[in-house]
Design a protein around this motif. Sequence first.
Motif, PDB file in Angstrom:
ATOM      1  N   LEU A  63      -8.732  -0.202   0.021  1.00 21.15           N
ATOM      2  CA  LEU A  63      -9.373  -1.518  -0.021  1.00 21.15           C
ATOM      3  C   LEU A  63     -10.872  -1.403   0.198  1.00 21.15           C
ATOM      4  CD1 LEU A  63      -6.856  -3.795   1.897  1.00 21.15           C
ATOM      5  CD2 LEU A  63      -7.307  -3.746  -0.563  1.00 21.15           C
ATOM      6  N   GLU A  64     -11.276  -0.519   1.113  1.00 22.97           N
ATOM      7  CA  GLU A  64     -12.706  -0.327   1.361  1.00 22.97           C
ATOM      8  C   GLU A  64     -13.404   0.291   0.149  1.00 22.97           C
ATOM      9  OE1 GLU A  64     -13.217   1.892   4.943  1.00 22.97           O
ATOM     10  OE2 GLU A  64     -12.401   0.294   6.212  1.00 22.97           O
ATOM     11  N   ARG A  65     -12.718   1.233  -0.519  1.00 23.44           N
ATOM     12  CA  ARG A  65     -13.299   1.841  -1.721  1.00 23.44           C
ATOM     13  C   ARG A  65     -13.454   0.793  -2.829  1.00 23.44           C
ATOM     14  NH1 ARG A  65      -9.751   6.107  -0.475  1.00 23.44           N
ATOM     15  NH2 ARG A  65      -8.258   5.314  -1.986  1.00 23.44           N
ATOM     16  N   ASP A  66     -12.464  -0.098  -2.959  1.00 29.16           N
ATOM     17  CA  ASP A  66     -12.528  -1.123  -3.988  1.00 29.16           C
ATOM     18  C   ASP A  66     -13.619  -2.156  -3.690  1.00 29.16           C
ATOM     19  OD1 ASP A  66     -10.495   0.106  -5.350  1.00 29.16           O
ATOM     20  OD2 ASP A  66      -8.922  -1.230  -4.589  1.00 29.16           O
ATOM     21  N   ALA A  67     -13.880  -2.394  -2.408  1.00 26.04           N
ATOM     22  CA  ALA A  67     -14.896  -3.383  -2.029  1.00 26.04           C
ATOM     23  C   ALA A  67     -16.296  -2.883  -2.288  1.00 26.04           C
ATOM     24  CB  ALA A  67     -14.727  -3.761  -0.556  1.00 26.04           C
ATOM     25  N   GLU A  68     -16.486  -1.583  -2.331  1.00 25.68           N
ATOM     26  CA  GLU A  68     -17.840  -1.022  -2.529  1.00 25.68           C
ATOM     27  C   GLU A  68     -18.296  -1.080  -3.950  1.00 25.68           C
ATOM     28  OE1 GLU A  68     -17.591   2.912  -0.989  1.00 25.68           O
ATOM     29  OE2 GLU A  68     -17.607   2.229   1.078  1.00 25.68           O
ATOM     30  N   PHE A 102      11.249  16.350   5.759  1.00 23.66           N
ATOM     31  CA  PHE A 102      11.653  17.201   4.647  1.00 23.66           C
ATOM     32  C   PHE A 102      11.138  16.754   3.276  1.00 23.66           C
ATOM     33  CE2 PHE A 102      15.003  17.744   7.881  1.00 23.66           C
ATOM     34  CZ  PHE A 102      14.842  19.099   8.110  1.00 23.66           C
ATOM     35  N   LEU A 103      10.779  15.482   3.133  1.00 25.27           N
ATOM     36  CA  LEU A 103      10.341  14.988   1.836  1.00 25.27           C
ATOM     37  C   LEU A 103       8.857  14.646   1.796  1.00 25.27           C
ATOM     38  CD1 LEU A 103      13.374  12.657   1.051  1.00 25.27           C
ATOM     39  CD2 LEU A 103      13.023  15.013   0.327  1.00 25.27           C
ATOM     40  N   GLY A 104       8.177  14.764   2.933  1.00 20.58           N
ATOM     41  CA  GLY A 104       6.746  14.521   2.979  1.00 20.58           C
ATOM     42  C   GLY A 104       6.348  13.061   2.956  1.00 20.58           C
ATOM     43  N   TRP A 105       7.260  12.171   3.335  1.00 22.71           N
ATOM     44  CA  TRP A 105       6.905  10.751   3.372  1.00 22.71           C
ATOM     45  C   TRP A 105       5.845  10.523   4.434  1.00 22.71           C
ATOM     46  CZ3 TRP A 105      12.450   8.286   3.676  1.00 22.71           C
ATOM     47  CH2 TRP A 105      13.105   8.515   2.474  1.00 22.71           C
ATOM     48  N   PRO A 106       4.894   9.635   4.180  1.00 24.28           N
ATOM     49  CA  PRO A 106       3.873   9.344   5.200  1.00 24.28           C
ATOM     50  C   PRO A 106       4.434   8.452   6.296  1.00 24.28           C
ATOM     51  CG  PRO A 106       3.526   7.960   3.286  1.00 24.28           C
ATOM     52  CD  PRO A 106       4.647   8.903   2.937  1.00 24.28           C
ATOM     53  N   SER A 107       3.834   8.560   7.462  1.00 23.35           N
ATOM     54  CA  SER A 107       4.224   7.650   8.543  1.00 23.35           C
ATOM     55  C   SER A 107       3.658   6.275   8.218  1.00 23.35           C
ATOM     56  CB  SER A 107       3.663   8.145   9.869  1.00 23.35           C
ATOM     57  OG  SER A 107       2.267   7.983   9.904  1.00 23.35           O
ATOM     58  N   PRO A 108       4.185   5.221   8.832  1.00 24.17           N
ATOM     59  CA  PRO A 108       3.631   3.883   8.581  1.00 24.17           C
ATOM     60  C   PRO A 108       2.140   3.805   8.911  1.00 24.17           C
ATOM     61  CG  PRO A 108       5.755   3.696   9.652  1.00 24.17           C
ATOM     62  CD  PRO A 108       5.400   5.151   9.652  1.00 24.17           C
ATOM     63  N   ARG A 109       1.714   4.485   9.958  1.00 19.72           N
ATOM     64  CA  ARG A 109       0.294   4.475  10.317  1.00 19.72           C
ATOM     65  C   ARG A 109      -0.552   5.113   9.210  1.00 19.72           C
ATOM     66  NH1 ARG A 109      -0.882   6.947  15.894  1.00 19.72           N
ATOM     67  NH2 ARG A 109       0.062   4.978  16.492  1.00 19.72           N
ATOM     68  N   GLU A 110      -0.080   6.232   8.669  1.00 19.93           N
ATOM     69  CA  GLU A 110      -0.811   6.891   7.584  1.00 19.93           C
ATOM     70  C   GLU A 110      -0.853   6.006   6.341  1.00 19.93           C
ATOM     71  OE1 GLU A 110       1.340  10.487   7.051  1.00 19.93           O
ATOM     72  OE2 GLU A 110       0.443  11.473   8.780  1.00 19.93           O
ATOM     73  N   ALA A 111       0.231   5.330   6.049  1.00 17.92           N
ATOM     74  CA  ALA A 111       0.274   4.454   4.877  1.00 17.92           C
ATOM     75  C   ALA A 111      -0.713   3.299   5.032  1.00 17.92           C
ATOM     76  CB  ALA A 111       1.686   3.921   4.675  1.00 17.92           C
ATOM     77  N   VAL A 112      -0.799   2.722   6.228  1.00 21.97           N
ATOM     78  CA  VAL A 112      -1.740   1.631   6.462  1.00 21.97           C
ATOM     79  C   VAL A 112      -3.171   2.136   6.363  1.00 21.97           C
ATOM     80  CG1 VAL A 112      -2.596   0.022   8.221  1.00 21.97           C
ATOM     81  CG2 VAL A 112      -0.146   0.226   7.810  1.00 21.97           C
ATOM     82  N   ARG A 113      -3.444   3.307   6.909  1.00 23.28           N
ATOM     83  CA  ARG A 113      -4.795   3.868   6.818  1.00 23.28           C
ATOM     84  C   ARG A 113      -5.192   4.136   5.368  1.00 23.28           C
ATOM     85  NH1 ARG A 113      -4.648   8.128  11.849  1.00 23.28           N
ATOM     86  NH2 ARG A 113      -4.880   6.574  13.503  1.00 23.28           N
ATOM     87  N   GLU A 114      -4.275   4.679   4.571  1.00 20.65           N
ATOM     88  CA  GLU A 114      -4.561   4.926   3.158  1.00 20.65           C
ATOM     89  C   GLU A 114      -4.815   3.612   2.423  1.00 20.65           C
ATOM     90  OE1 GLU A 114      -1.382   7.216   1.525  1.00 20.65           O
ATOM     91  OE2 GLU A 114      -1.751   8.914   2.857  1.00 20.65           O
TER      92      GLU A 114
END
Length: 59
Positions: free
Chosen positions: A54-59, A37-49
């Motif tokens: 981190l990958e964007r910052d490393a580039e 109901f509130l659109g919270w991400p799943s733990p898997r989605e949060a880790v992927r984001e």
Amino acid sequence: MTVFEELALLDLLSLLLYGLVALFALGFWLWAFGARFLGWPSPREAVREHDAALERDAE
């Protein structure tokens, strides 16, 4: 230690374990409600984001 003291300790340990199980169940239901109901991400989605950031910052 008498039998009654051992039983009291067992009751206390059982209450503690039931309390921990109830706490985990409450956390699950809060997450399920928030995800639905509130659109919270799943733990898997949060880790992927986080990994993608981190990958964007490393580039």
